[in-house]
Write a protein that holds these residues in place. Sequence first.
Motif, PDB file in Angstrom:
ATOM      1  N   LEU A 273      -3.747 -26.456  -5.888  1.00  0.00           N
ATOM      2  CA  LEU A 273      -2.569 -27.315  -5.690  1.00  0.00           C
ATOM      3  C   LEU A 273      -1.416 -26.523  -5.071  1.00  0.00           C
ATOM      4  CD1 LEU A 273      -2.616 -29.367  -9.027  1.00  0.00           C
ATOM      5  CD2 LEU A 273      -3.150 -30.213  -6.733  1.00  0.00           C
ATOM      6  N   HIS A 274      -1.257 -25.279  -5.526  1.00  0.00           N
ATOM      7  CA  HIS A 274      -0.205 -24.435  -4.952  1.00  0.00           C
ATOM      8  C   HIS A 274      -0.501 -24.142  -3.482  1.00  0.00           C
ATOM      9  CE1 HIS A 274       2.892 -21.377  -4.651  1.00  0.00           C
ATOM     10  NE2 HIS A 274       1.989 -20.533  -4.161  1.00  0.00           N
ATOM     11  N   ALA A 275      -1.781 -23.873  -3.170  1.00  0.00           N
ATOM     12  CA  ALA A 275      -2.172 -23.619  -1.780  1.00  0.00           C
ATOM     13  C   ALA A 275      -1.889 -24.831  -0.900  1.00  0.00           C
ATOM     14  CB  ALA A 275      -3.663 -23.258  -1.723  1.00  0.00           C
ATOM     15  N   MET A 276      -2.118 -26.023  -1.438  1.00  0.00           N
ATOM     16  CA  MET A 276      -1.829 -27.253  -0.693  1.00  0.00           C
ATOM     17  C   MET A 276      -0.327 -27.402  -0.469  1.00  0.00           C
ATOM     18  SD  MET A 276      -4.499 -29.705  -2.770  1.00  0.00           S
ATOM     19  CE  MET A 276      -3.969 -31.243  -1.994  1.00  0.00           C
ATOM     20  N   HIS A 277       0.440 -27.020  -1.476  1.00  0.00           N
ATOM     21  CA  HIS A 277       1.897 -27.166  -1.407  1.00  0.00           C
ATOM     22  C   HIS A 277       2.515 -26.242  -0.351  1.00  0.00           C
ATOM     23  CE1 HIS A 277       5.656 -28.620  -3.133  1.00  0.00           C
ATOM     24  NE2 HIS A 277       6.124 -27.391  -3.057  1.00  0.00           N
ATOM     25  N   PHE A 283      -6.320 -26.491  10.139  1.00  0.00           N
ATOM     26  CA  PHE A 283      -7.276 -27.593  10.026  1.00  0.00           C
ATOM     27  C   PHE A 283      -7.078 -28.425   8.749  1.00  0.00           C
ATOM     28  CE2 PHE A 283      -9.174 -23.616   8.593  1.00  0.00           C
ATOM     29  CZ  PHE A 283      -9.551 -23.912   7.297  1.00  0.00           C
ATOM     30  N   VAL A 284      -6.029 -28.092   7.983  1.00  0.00           N
ATOM     31  CA  VAL A 284      -5.685 -28.873   6.789  1.00  0.00           C
ATOM     32  C   VAL A 284      -4.290 -29.470   6.995  1.00  0.00           C
ATOM     33  CG1 VAL A 284      -5.263 -28.839   4.299  1.00  0.00           C
ATOM     34  CG2 VAL A 284      -7.087 -27.423   5.261  1.00  0.00           C
ATOM     35  N   ASN A 285      -4.222 -30.780   7.109  1.00  0.00           N
ATOM     36  CA  ASN A 285      -2.951 -31.486   7.295  1.00  0.00           C
ATOM     37  C   ASN A 285      -2.153 -30.957   8.489  1.00  0.00           C
ATOM     38  OD1 ASN A 285      -1.187 -33.574   6.359  1.00  0.00           O
ATOM     39  ND2 ASN A 285       0.169 -32.030   5.453  1.00  0.00           N
ATOM     40  N   GLY A 286      -2.873 -30.549   9.527  1.00  0.00           N
ATOM     41  CA  GLY A 286      -2.203 -30.062  10.732  1.00  0.00           C
ATOM     42  C   GLY A 286      -1.405 -28.798  10.532  1.00  0.00           C
TER      43      GLY A 286
END
Length: 336
Positions: A273-277, A283-286
């Motif tokens: 989740l932190h990595a996503m934040h 290639f992830v969410n542009g």
Amino acid sequence: MNTALPLAFEIISMVVLVIILVVDLALVAKRPHIPSMREASLWVGFYVALALIFAGLMFWIGDAQHGAEFLAGWLTEYSLSIDNLFVFVIIMSRFAVPKKFQQEVLMIGIILALVLRGIFIIVGVQIIENFSAIFYIFGAFLVYTAWKQVMPENHEDEGKENFMVRGLRKRINLTDEFHGTKFRTVIDGKKYWTPMLIVFIAIGTTDLLFAIDSIPAIFGITQSAFIVFTANVFALMGLRQLYFLLGGLLDRLIYLKYGIAAILGFIGVKLVLHAMHVNELPFVNGGEPIEWAPEISTWTSLGVIIAAMAIATIASLIKVSRDSKKGGEHLHLGSE
């Protein structure tokens, strides 16, 4: 906002911790013995109290965030260190290490663990600073480790001789008996290696595996190298005495591995989740941060860690108590 800890506090803390470890090592080398339950209890209590005092200083000199990060990190590493004890018990038993030498073996094993974890911390900090996507890898690795933790025969498999030990047995002259804590000895004018060499290699490689597991776990709680290292030092201090204090109790904590798995799985999810934040992968969410990804607070982490260990320990003790009562009832019925 998180305030930085004073450099003087960090330096003094490291010096004091090194002195304590050196004194502890000197005491073991000077008087190798099997500690009594009372002695082991006092030492474990001393080191736990020392960690709590240090946490208090972190709250006072730093702030609530620093204090909470240290407590959460220390408890995580402490739980993983207890897991480490399971494997130490298996290694000591497998190689029939005499009890009077086990203190020295454990102390050297703990120092090896500190050195290895120190290296991993330095490398980890550098990777995190230059490659934030490492949190995806850390997170996935911890979730996998959590799954592996609950698989059957986990500890037995870890306690088996690895390829290095098996290879050495085939290539060197090895005595059947221990000669104190010596690695080498002379019998009838011929030099031999003792089983102590194999024991240290087994413990050293085990320490390496646990360092690979534990460092990503604590980086999921804090990215402060100082907090990461001190939490590891306090978790490993007193581990030698805890080994003798718990003794057969380790075998009774049958649900402990589930508690540890829950902690590792939780921190793994937190890291993802932190990595996503803070996402930077194109290639992830542009390559943009994923705003809806929640950040799990340190206080939430602390609560989950305490709850997981408490539930696993209490459930284990209840299970053992019920089994012993059933065993007593069967004996009573059999005698009739």
